[in-house]
Design a protein around this motif. Structure first.
Motif, PDB file in Angstrom:
ATOM      1  N   LYS A 277       0.837  -1.206   0.000  1.00 55.65           N
ATOM      2  CA  LYS A 277       0.000   0.000   0.000  1.00 55.65           C
ATOM      3  C   LYS A 277       0.872   1.256   0.000  1.00 55.65           C
ATOM      4  O   LYS A 277       0.596   2.227  -0.732  1.00 55.65           O
ATOM      5  CB  LYS A 277      -0.922  -0.008   1.222  1.00 55.65           C
ATOM      6  N   SER A 279       4.086   1.605  -1.058  1.00 55.97           N
ATOM      7  CA  SER A 279       4.815   1.800  -2.317  1.00 55.97           C
ATOM      8  C   SER A 279       3.874   2.219  -3.445  1.00 55.97           C
ATOM      9  O   SER A 279       4.250   3.026  -4.301  1.00 55.97           O
ATOM     10  CB  SER A 279       5.590   0.538  -2.701  1.00 55.97           C
ATOM     11  N   SER A 280       2.648   1.714  -3.447  1.00 55.55           N
ATOM     12  CA  SER A 280       1.674   2.117  -4.468  1.00 55.55           C
ATOM     13  C   SER A 280       1.357   3.601  -4.348  1.00 55.55           C
ATOM     14  O   SER A 280       1.291   4.328  -5.358  1.00 55.55           O
ATOM     15  CB  SER A 280       0.388   1.299  -4.332  1.00 55.55           C
ATOM     16  N   TYR A 281       1.178   4.049  -3.107  1.00 60.33           N
ATOM     17  CA  TYR A 281       0.912   5.481  -2.885  1.00 60.33           C
ATOM     18  C   TYR A 281       2.097   6.319  -3.356  1.00 60.33           C
ATOM     19  O   TYR A 281       1.924   7.314  -4.084  1.00 60.33           O
ATOM     20  CB  TYR A 281       0.640   5.737  -1.399  1.00 60.33           C
ATOM     21  N   ARG A 283       4.479   5.655  -5.523  1.00 59.79           N
ATOM     22  CA  ARG A 283       4.696   5.643  -6.979  1.00 59.79           C
ATOM     23  C   ARG A 283       3.661   6.485  -7.712  1.00 59.79           C
ATOM     24  O   ARG A 283       3.974   7.135  -8.716  1.00 59.79           O
ATOM     25  CB  ARG A 283       4.724   4.195  -7.482  1.00 59.79           C
ATOM     26  N   GLN A 284       2.470   6.487  -7.198  1.00 61.02           N
ATOM     27  CA  GLN A 284       1.435   7.353  -7.777  1.00 61.02           C
ATOM     28  C   GLN A 284       1.828   8.818  -7.618  1.00 61.02           C
ATOM     29  O   GLN A 284       1.687   9.626  -8.551  1.00 61.02           O
ATOM     30  CB  GLN A 284       0.103   7.086  -7.062  1.00 61.02           C
ATOM     31  N   GLU A 285       2.353   9.171  -6.447  1.00 60.67           N
ATOM     32  CA  GLU A 285       2.764  10.550  -6.196  1.00 60.67           C
ATOM     33  C   GLU A 285       4.019  10.915  -6.980  1.00 60.67           C
ATOM     34  O   GLU A 285       4.153  12.053  -7.454  1.00 60.67           O
ATOM     35  CB  GLU A 285       2.984  10.767  -4.699  1.00 60.67           C
ATOM     36  N   LYS A 287       4.804   9.878  -9.896  1.00 58.17           N
ATOM     37  CA  LYS A 287       4.354  10.172 -11.259  1.00 58.17           C
ATOM     38  C   LYS A 287       3.757  11.572 -11.335  1.00 58.17           C
ATOM     39  O   LYS A 287       3.984  12.314 -12.294  1.00 58.17           O
ATOM     40  CB  LYS A 287       3.324   9.134 -11.705  1.00 58.17           C
ATOM     41  N   ARG A 288       2.990  11.914 -10.312  1.00 56.14           N
ATOM     42  CA  ARG A 288       2.370  13.253 -10.282  1.00 56.14           C
ATOM     43  C   ARG A 288       3.445  14.342 -10.260  1.00 56.14           C
ATOM     44  O   ARG A 288       3.250  15.422 -10.837  1.00 56.14           O
ATOM     45  CB  ARG A 288       1.465  13.369  -9.052  1.00 56.14           C
ATOM     46  N   GLU A 297       6.939  -1.044 -13.527  1.00 59.40           N
ATOM     47  CA  GLU A 297       6.328  -1.323 -12.228  1.00 59.40           C
ATOM     48  C   GLU A 297       6.143  -2.826 -11.978  1.00 59.40           C
ATOM     49  O   GLU A 297       6.205  -3.273 -10.838  1.00 59.40           O
ATOM     50  CB  GLU A 297       4.994  -0.587 -12.102  1.00 59.40           C
ATOM     51  N   THR A 305      11.754   1.988  -4.503  1.00 61.10           N
ATOM     52  CA  THR A 305      11.506   2.596  -5.805  1.00 61.10           C
ATOM     53  C   THR A 305      12.750   3.353  -6.224  1.00 61.10           C
ATOM     54  O   THR A 305      13.216   4.236  -5.495  1.00 61.10           O
ATOM     55  CB  THR A 305      10.309   3.565  -5.747  1.00 61.10           C
TER      56      THR A 305
END
Length: 367
Positions: A277, A279-281, A283-285, A287-288, A297, A305
């Motif tokens: 959870k 690392s997913s958060y 990686r999303q940030e 990218k932003r 991924e 990461t």
């Protein structure tokens, strides 16, 4: 007068040592203990039982704990597991595959090496072909989580091929166990190396070797190459006497047992899910924030990461600015030293810690 004992809390985003809980840190205050007393035997026995309970509850494995970093157990495992006149096949696609190769060379163990690009998965067909064509290969060694790039190697596929040909599967899971999906039995892992201070969230100074019971029988026939780093002598002392053959890091055992209690309470799968959870958060940030991932991924671990440095940004500048704000990031290694940085999310980190990291990272990038 300035309080010299008060230190600013740092959020560690390096892949070990990691941030630990207050209980783990406070366990060091339990007091001094002689390692030849029954109290230490109880501590050692309980810690070994909890390792097996967490990772190999079926009873088909045993474990030896070694005072030293993960590399200590890695070296012990390699020098103790290859018979005289036999070979080790090393799968090398990162700094830690290279480390296994260097250990084998130091002990003058015959080795075969399959090298791959650091961003590339090993070729299972090539591994099988290499094993099948060389009957002298006794042990096949692979890194589970190659923290050089944050890549997860295909251990299940490798384990199946290694078992098919009747060889020993040696796995460096120093950065994997407790944070990545693994089933030692189903993945056919015979020897597994891990440490206290990464996904188990203990303190540096202790590491361990997990051994299938039938591997112990095989390894007893191998003449020792080292006094301190012989796995069998360490194991025999711990199983038969409840002692370590040499002075152990007693206080670190307090912290290790506490960390294992926390892991068992959270559940190994629960910890894996928490890391996933996180690392997913992140990686999303990332990218932003227009930060580019080094790897696809689908190849990535739950806990590291690797990111390309932004244009016109050096690692030193990024590191120092974030350190001033209370966050420690990690540099690239080897040939990646000047092009990437790494952020790990293993350890006692809250979502609030990670949200604060992103806020501060964004401010540093804007500046």
């Amino acid at each position: 007068m300035k309080n010299l004992n008060k230190t600013k809390k740092m959020i560690l985003l390096n892949p070990g040592p990691v941030c630990t809980s207050e209980k783990v840190r406070n366990s060091l205050l339990k007091g001094d203990m002689c390692h030849r007393e029954s109290e230490f035997s109880t501590l050692l026995t309980n810690t070994r039982k909890k390792i097996l309970q967490a990772f190999t509850p079926d009873g088909s494995y045993t474990t030896a704990i070694i005072t030293g970093s993960g590399t200590a157990s890695l070296e012990a495992g390699i020098c103790s597991s290859v018979s005289q006149g036999k070979k080790i096949l090393i799968i090398n696609n990162g700094v830690y595959g290279e480390r296994m190769s260097r250990i084998a060379s130091v002990y003058k163990i015959d080795k075969v090496e399959l090298k791959y690009d650091w961003s590339e998965l090993p070729d299972i067909n090539q591994i099988e072909e290499t094993i099948s064509q060389d009957t002298e290969i006794e042990v096949v060694a692979m890194v589970h989580h190659e923290t050089t790039t944050g890549l997860i190697n295909p251990i299940n596929e490798a384990g199946a091929v290694i078992k098919k040909h009747g060889r020993t599967f040696f796995l460096d899971s120093i950065s994997g166990l407790g944070g990545e999906e693994i089933d030692l039995v189903n993945d056919n892992v015979d020897i597994c190396i891990c440490t206290a201070n990464k996904c188990i969230q203990g303190l540096p100074g202790l590491s361990f070797v997990l051994l299938k019971n039938n591997e112990v029988k095989r390894m007893r026939n191998i003449p020792p190459r080292s006094l301190y780093f012989n796995v069998i002598s360490q194991l025999d002392e711990q199983e038969e006497k409840g002692e370590c053959p040499f002075t152990p890091s007693v206080h670190t055992f307090y912290a290790f047992e506490e960390a294992l209690d926390e892991l068992l309470k959270e559940g190994v799968q629960g910890r894996i899910d928490r890391y996933k959870k996180a690392s997913s958060y992140l990686r999303q940030e990332f990218k932003r924030l227009n930060l580019k991932l080094l790897l696809q991924e689908k190849l990535l671990s739950n806990t590291i990461t690797a990111l390309y440095l932004p244009e016109n940004m050096t690692y030193t500048r990024l590191h120092d600015n974030l350190k001033e704000r209370g966050f420690i990031i990690y540099a690239g290694q080897g040939e990646l030293n000047k092009t990437i940085f790494r952020i790990a999310n293993m350890g006692e980190l809250t979502m609030e810690d990670l949200e604060s990291l992103i806020k501060n990272l964004q401010e540093v990038l804007v500046e």
